[in-house]
Motif scaffolding. Structure first.
Motif, PDB file in Angstrom:
ATOM      1  N   CYS A 123      -7.479  -1.041  -0.860  1.00 46.94           N
ATOM      2  CA  CYS A 123      -7.733   0.088   0.045  1.00 46.94           C
ATOM      3  C   CYS A 123      -9.155   0.623  -0.105  1.00 46.94           C
ATOM      4  CB  CYS A 123      -6.711   1.204  -0.160  1.00 46.94           C
ATOM      5  SG  CYS A 123      -6.880   2.089  -1.721  1.00 46.94           S
ATOM      6  N   LEU A 175      -9.153  -2.761  -5.755  1.00 49.97           N
ATOM      7  CA  LEU A 175      -8.149  -2.027  -4.984  1.00 49.97           C
ATOM      8  C   LEU A 175      -8.414  -2.357  -3.523  1.00 49.97           C
ATOM      9  CD1 LEU A 175      -8.204   1.465  -6.759  1.00 49.97           C
ATOM     10  CD2 LEU A 175      -6.585  -0.418  -7.088  1.00 49.97           C
ATOM     11  N   CYS A 185      -2.682   5.566  -6.099  1.00 53.15           N
ATOM     12  CA  CYS A 185      -1.370   5.084  -6.550  1.00 53.15           C
ATOM     13  C   CYS A 185      -1.414   3.758  -7.319  1.00 53.15           C
ATOM     14  CB  CYS A 185      -0.414   4.948  -5.355  1.00 53.15           C
ATOM     15  SG  CYS A 185      -0.858   3.617  -4.225  1.00 53.15           S
ATOM     16  N   GLY A 186      -2.404   2.935  -7.080  1.00 52.55           N
ATOM     17  CA  GLY A 186      -2.510   1.648  -7.780  1.00 52.55           C
ATOM     18  C   GLY A 186      -1.668   0.537  -7.185  1.00 52.55           C
ATOM     19  N   THR A 187      -1.051   0.771  -6.028  1.00 54.98           N
ATOM     20  CA  THR A 187      -0.150  -0.225  -5.429  1.00 54.98           C
ATOM     21  C   THR A 187      -0.882  -1.455  -4.910  1.00 54.98           C
ATOM     22  OG1 THR A 187       1.184   1.640  -4.691  1.00 54.98           O
ATOM     23  CG2 THR A 187       1.708  -0.486  -3.729  1.00 54.98           C
ATOM     24  N   CYS A 188      -2.126  -1.268  -4.445  1.00 56.32           N
ATOM     25  CA  CYS A 188      -2.772  -2.297  -3.621  1.00 56.32           C
ATOM     26  C   CYS A 188      -3.703  -3.229  -4.391  1.00 56.32           C
ATOM     27  CB  CYS A 188      -3.566  -1.620  -2.513  1.00 56.32           C
ATOM     28  SG  CYS A 188      -4.980  -0.694  -3.151  1.00 56.32           S
ATOM     29  N   VAL A 192       0.847  -1.204   0.000  1.00 54.06           N
ATOM     30  CA  VAL A 192       0.000   0.000   0.000  1.00 54.06           C
ATOM     31  C   VAL A 192       0.876   1.245   0.000  1.00 54.06           C
ATOM     32  CG1 VAL A 192      -2.069  -0.892   1.161  1.00 54.06           C
ATOM     33  CG2 VAL A 192      -0.148  -0.085   2.525  1.00 54.06           C
ATOM     34  N   GLU A 193       0.344   2.333  -0.503  1.00 49.88           N
ATOM     35  CA  GLU A 193       1.016   3.633  -0.383  1.00 49.88           C
ATOM     36  C   GLU A 193       0.015   4.701   0.046  1.00 49.88           C
ATOM     37  OE1 GLU A 193       3.471   4.819  -3.687  1.00 49.88           O
ATOM     38  OE2 GLU A 193       4.671   2.990  -3.550  1.00 49.88           O
ATOM     39  N   CYS A 194      -0.935   5.004  -0.826  1.00 50.01           N
ATOM     40  CA  CYS A 194      -1.786   6.179  -0.569  1.00 50.01           C
ATOM     41  C   CYS A 194      -3.018   5.888   0.290  1.00 50.01           C
ATOM     42  CB  CYS A 194      -2.248   6.750  -1.906  1.00 50.01           C
ATOM     43  SG  CYS A 194      -3.420   5.664  -2.772  1.00 50.01           S
TER      44      CYS A 194
HETATM   45  S1  FES Z   1      -2.962   2.128  -1.599  1.00 48.92           S
HETATM   46 FE1  FES Z   1      -2.896   3.510  -3.286  1.00 48.92          FE
HETATM   47  S2  FES Z   1      -4.533   2.823  -4.560  1.00 48.92           S
HETATM   48 FE2  FES Z   1      -4.752   1.644  -2.734  1.00 48.92          FE
END
Ligand code: FES
Length: 354
Positions: A300, A298, A256-259, A249-251
């Motif tokens: 998050c 996603l 961010c698209g990380t999760c 995770v990031e944001c």
């Molecule tokens: S943590 Fe960034 S899109 Fe879900």
């Protein structure tokens, strides 16, 4: 041949390379009818995790490093580096040695003059594997399709090289029905569980091959918040993208698209995709659908009201807009084969998929 020369493609590799994303999408639509329920979601998720159009963008890029930076690529999206391990979440993975051998034989004995459609070839190889392994063909159609695509992206030479297979022995003994029952099962909330509302707890399984790969989370909590409480392992050591818990995770705000994760089981227990998640997941490039409960989410943003089984992809990037711009620059009816990397606008450096 010098070490820098690329070996000539075999007739079968040339046949495969004639199939772009749209041809594969039609092939998978046909094959889904023949794939056992235990692997229907898993096979589709795998194809989302390793998109052909992204592979082609890197294969034809003037500067793959630059493209990786531009797409904020982190982790490893290259199948050539994970030929025997990218598909451990498919039930059919347990038949991988047999499938790999049959697909290699099919490739080396391929005759273009007698070639049938891609879906017919996959079904035919799957039937042969099923006959030799004495299992129902529906259990090996998905993993055979995965093998064909892996060869298309990695090439025959890399595909047929000996590899190490990962499979938990306990998981390998489970029947398809047992796996489906476990995915459908919700946590007991105790004797007075029917009185509970917000204090219900659910189990999230994030690797069905690992008995310990589970975390507990609160009712109507998003999957990423639940994962952050799991401090059972050194997550950064396992994957530098994992700053806390098993899900990178990031944001935490769909920016961010990380999760991104795949939903193997319990997709109906997640909240519907809200407007922001739907818009951003398409921009990131992971999935393009208006379905309220798709197989890619996603973490998050997706809240759960039941136990679910998920898969965490080995990479993340932001590539939807880039691939759409490549597609729009091609003549109508012509699938992307030679995308060009624009050398402008490099962004922050990241790990990437080379
Ligand atoms: S943590 Fe960034 S899109 Fe879900």
């Amino acid at each position: 041949m010098t070490t820098t020369e690329t070996p000539a493609k075999t007739p079968f590799e040339n046949f495969l390379s004639e199939h772009g994303e749209e041809a594969w999408s039609a092939t998978m639509t046909t094959l889904l009818r023949s794939i056992h329920d235990v692997d229907k979601n898993a096979a589709q998720i795998w194809f989302y995790f390793f998109p052909l159009s992204l592979f082609e963008a890197f294969a034809h890029a003037d500067d793959p490093e630059l493209l990786a930076q531009r797409l904020l690529m982190r982790g490893n999206c290259q199948l050539k580096d994970q030929i025997d391990t990218s598909h451990t979440f498919l039930y059919g993975h347990r038949y991988w040695p047999e499938v790999k051998s049959a697909v290699t034989n099919h490739a080396t004995s391929f005759n273009l003059a007698e070639a049938r459609s891609l879906s017919d070839q996959i079904l035919s190889v799957a039937q042969e594997v099923a006959r030799k392994s004495k299992v129902d063909p529906s259990l090996v159609v998905g993993i055979t399709a995965v093998a064909f695509m892996t060869m298309q992206q990695a090439g025959l030479g890399a595909f047929q090289a000996p590899g190490k297979m990962l499979l938990d022995k306990k998981h390998a003994r489970k029947s398809p029905d047992q796996v489906l029952r476990e995915r459908a099962k919700d946590d007991s909330q105790g004797l007075l569980g029917f009185l509970k509302t917000i204090d219900k707890k659910w189990t999230v399984t994030y690797d069905e091959n690992d008995e310990a790969a589970k975390y507990r989370m609160n009712n109507i909590q998003d999957l990423a918040w639940g994962a952050a409480n799991d401090q059972s392992r050194n997550w950064r050591e396992i994957d530098p993208r994992r700053s806390e818990g098993p899900i990178p995770v990031e944001c935490r705000s769909a920016s961010c698209g990380t999760c991104w994760v795949g939903i193997l089981g319990g997709v109906e227990k997640l909240s519907d995709v809200a407007a922001r998640e739907g818009k951003k997941i398409k921009e990131f490039g992971y999935i393009d659908t208006a379905e309220p409960k798709p197989l890619i989410r996603l973490a998050c943003q997706a809240q759960t009201h039941g136990a679910v089984s998920i898969v965490i992809p080995p990479w993340n990037a932001v590539f939807g807009k880039y691939l759409r711009s490549l597609k729009q620059s091609l003549p109508e009816g012509f699938e992307s084969k030679t995308p060009v990397v624009n050398k402008q606008d490099p962004v922050a450096s990241n790990d990437h998929c080379n």
